[in-house]
Design an enzyme around this catalytic site. Structure first.
Site, short mmCIF file in Angstrom:
data_model
loop_
_atom_site.label_atom_id
_atom_site.label_comp_id
_atom_site.label_asym_id
_atom_site.label_seq_id
_atom_site.Cartn_x
_atom_site.Cartn_y
_atom_site.Cartn_z
N LYS A 173 0.80 -1.10 0.03
CA LYS A 173 0.03 0.07 0.02
C LYS A 173 0.99 1.18 0.13
O LYS A 173 1.82 1.37 0.81
CB LYS A 173 -1.06 -0.01 1.26
CG LYS A 173 -2.12 1.05 1.01
CD LYS A 173 -3.10 0.61 2.31
CE LYS A 173 -4.40 1.34 2.08
NZ LYS A 173 -5.40 0.99 3.37
N GLU A 188 -18.86 -6.61 10.71
CA GLU A 188 -20.04 -5.99 11.52
C GLU A 188 -21.11 -6.96 12.08
O GLU A 188 -21.29 -6.43 13.19
CB GLU A 188 -20.89 -5.02 10.40
CG GLU A 188 -19.99 -3.56 10.20
CD GLU A 188 -19.43 -4.21 8.77
OE1 GLU A 188 -18.62 -3.13 8.29
OE2 GLU A 188 -19.35 -5.07 8.21
N ARG A 234 -25.16 -3.16 7.99
CA ARG A 234 -24.76 -4.56 7.77
C ARG A 234 -24.90 -5.47 8.96
O ARG A 234 -24.90 -6.60 8.94
CB ARG A 234 -23.35 -4.33 7.26
CG ARG A 234 -23.05 -3.50 6.18
CD ARG A 234 -21.52 -3.66 5.81
NE ARG A 234 -21.47 -4.57 4.80
CZ ARG A 234 -20.62 -4.85 4.08
NH1 ARG A 234 -19.38 -4.55 4.40
NH2 ARG A 234 -20.25 -5.78 2.98
#
Length: 631
Positions: A283, A361, A389
């Protein structure tokens, strides 16, 4: 003016004309473009810098839009957008009416599936692959998913289904060891072992070397060699969970080695059944500050603002730490939003009372329920858009059992540049319908502190929602106070109109009331609603009995929102009152600056004035305001 390779790329097909050395040059030009562009517009940075070679290889090998490339979440899709003819739109990235920060089917035929939440790509790809086979078509379906998103249970459910069906499907696992914060959980630890186990790497390299030597014996034995390669790998290497799901596993491979990526993708095109290609990327690749950053510059850092009030998120985090020092029962749970929810310092102070469960979640919701059932006081720190969610868990596991879970609903309301997938406008409507749930929103950052304290004392589920914004700059009380449960606050009194405002809309409502008084001699009562549930029924009925018009204002969906709650109460009590509800209409709100979007929706002082004048049937001097905000 210097013409670059990047200037010549208008369509993915243009990549097929370039040599591998030209592709390497193009990769650097793309990184230079990303740095230059995102530094001006803002946006997701680290993930896109990390997938340059991966994206180039995908579009070099596959034939988009005939072949379907699905990007999980989509925040790593900028390079894909550049290569599919949208480079010149990047000055408008995440701006009102401009290029979206995520993927949208309406934006390009190269975006076969929209996304903004994680862990959806494999499920969608399975659906597309099944539809392809039912139509007897012949094209490839490729899902690109990050290692952080792989912690989402939905991704594993989809892999289970794909393996059972034996679909021709390619999953590219973009493994950069990050989501927004560092990844957590057993899946992350397993991928780390695959990345770093020297015996695995050596065995893999030895087998590849032997088979490469054998490859010269002729094309007639290619199938035999493939079988030998599979057998050798299964004998010498541990079977991965991906193979347990029925996937052919290839990797780990260097996600920045273009020739290797192209070779692997070409090979994957020929394999029947589901394939998972495990690529290792970095990243922030190519930008030193991002490479060395703890969060790899998930987004381009915001400019430092001088003398700004603290954000609601930061006030939340500081208050929760204060509460945790007082009450050892308090623990904090977050689904991969530790830094986003401002909880990094909390984790350092309370490492054993902080739980980042990854992008999960649903698990987070029931985990909180279990903690509460065992005597703890969990605070579930979650963005409004991601709480959606965990709706079933909120009902089934938290509210039915009336457990003391505090839902700290961050990014409630308009979030701005992230657009439709992230606007936190639905939580009021879907939470207030659930028995036992209380729903609150503060008018400012000081009231947020008192609400959190009040909610932490309540023996049942409570949602405290707050916006993605800086506070108003009000003084913060040193002593936390318990707010009167279910009671609103009258901030201003007037005989002509009642404005009932929720949370972030209280300040613009007060400004509107001053304008109405100064410019139109209209005196308004302004109420800080505080509680959507339980409503302050006594006060609202009292206001309804005056007969004066009522205007409700909220930064939330009108359908089923706070205004609906007020209207329902008045109807149930047999009160007929001129009334207008103001909030987010029945539409998905597109991306743009937060203030711009609020203005377009009329959720600012000018918009409130305009609606008040219309409600009162005011003629004349209101015209310039109505023209200004649009009606």
């Amino acid at each position: 003016m210097l013409i670059t390779l990047l200037d010549s790329i208008q369509d993915p097909k243009d990549l097929k004309q370039l040599t591998e050395s030209q592709l390497v040059t193009l990769a650097q030009e793309i990184r230079d473009f990303l740095v230059s562009s995102i530094s001006r517009t803002g946006g997701h940075f680290g993930a896109n810098m990390g997938v340059v070679e991966l994206t180039l290889a995908l579009h070099r090998v596959f034939d988009s839009p005939r072949d379907k490339i699905l990007w999980d979440v989509g925040h790593q899709g900028y390079v894909h957008k550049i290569l599919t003819g949208r480079k010149d739109m990047f000055p408008t990235l995440r701006k009102l009416g401009g290029l979206a920060g995520f993927l949208k089917r309406s934006e390009s035929p190269h975006d076969p599936f929209g996304a903004g939440h994680s862990s959806t790509s494999i499920s969608a790809a399975v659906g597309m692959a099944v539809a392809r086979d039912l139509r007897r078509e012949n094209h490839h379906v490729i899902a690109v998913i990050g290692d952080g998103a792989l912690t989402g249970g939905m991704a594993l459910e989809a892999m289970n289904h794909a393996g059972d069906l034996g679909l021709d499907l390619i999953v590219v696992l973009n493994d950069n060891e990050m989501s927004i914060s560092n990844n957590v959980g057993a899946v992350s630890k397993y991928l780390t072992r695959l990345r770093t186990d020297p015996s695995y790497a050596k065995a893999k390299a030895d087998i590849d070397h032997i088979l490469k030597q054998l490859s010269g014996v002729g094309a007639k034995v290619t199938k035999v060699l493939d079988r030998a390669k599979d057998a050798a790998r299964h004998m010498l290497l541990p079977i991965t969970p991906f193979e347990g799901f029925g996937f052919k596993y290839i990797g780990p491979i260097d996600g920045h080695d273009l020739p290797q990526l192209i070779s692997v993708f070409e090979r994957a095109k020929e394999i029947r059944g589901p394939v998972l290609i495990h690529t290792l990327t970095q990243k922030g690749k190519g930008y030193a500050q991002a490479e060395s950053s703890e969060d790899k510059w998930h987004a381009w850092p915001s400019a430092v603002k001088g003398n700004q009030p603290p954000s609601y998120t930061n006030v939340f985090a500081a208050t929760v730490a204060e509460l945790a020092r007082r009450d050892e029962r308090i623990v904090v749970v977050t689904p991969a939003m530790l830094s986003g929810s401002g909880l990094t310092k909390f984790q350092k102070e309370f490492p054993t009372r902080t739980f980042d469960v990854g992008i999960a979640e649903q698990h987070a919701g029931t985990f909180c329920a279990g903690l509460a059932a065992a005597g703890k006081r969990p605070i579930f720190a979650v963005y409004s858009t991601f709480l959606q969610r965990a709706y079933d868990q909120t009902i089934h596991d938290i509210c039915i059992q009336n457990l003391p879970v505090l839902l700290a609903v961050d990014r409630a309301g308009i979030v701005g540049p992230d657009g439709e997938t992230h606007q936190g406008v639905f939580d009021v409507a879907y939470l207030r319908t659930v028995p036992n749930m209380a729903v609150m929103m503060p008018k400012d950052e000081n009231e947020l502190r008192h609400m959190l304290y009040t909610a932490s004392q309540h023996d049942g589920p409570v949602a405290v929602r707050y916006p993605r914004a800086d506070g108003l700059g009000v003084p913060l009380d040193e002593t936390l106070q318990t707010l009167p449960w279910g009671k609103s606050e009258v901030l201003r009194e007037g005989a002509d109109l009642t404005i009932i405002a929720l949370g972030s809309m209280v300040d613009p409502a007060l400004k509107a009331a001053r304008t109405l008084a100064d410019d139109y001699q209209i005196e308004s009562t302004v109420v800080n609603l505080r509680f959507v549930k339980p409503l302050d029924e006594e006060l609202i009925v009292q206001l309804g009995k005056t007969g004066r018009p009522i205007l409700t204002v909220e930064e939330a969906a009108l359908a089923g929102g706070a205004g609906s709650a007020v209207a329902e109460l008045l109807i149930d009590r047999g009160l007929v009152v001129p009334m207008r509800r103001k909030g987010v209409p029945d539409t998905f709100v597109e991306h743009g600056g937060r203030d711009e979007v609020l203005h377009r929706l009329g959720l600012d002082a000018d918009g409130i004035v305009a609606d008040a004048l219309q409600l009162l049937g005011h003629k004349g001097k209101s015209t310039h305001i109505l023209d200004k905000v649009g009606t």
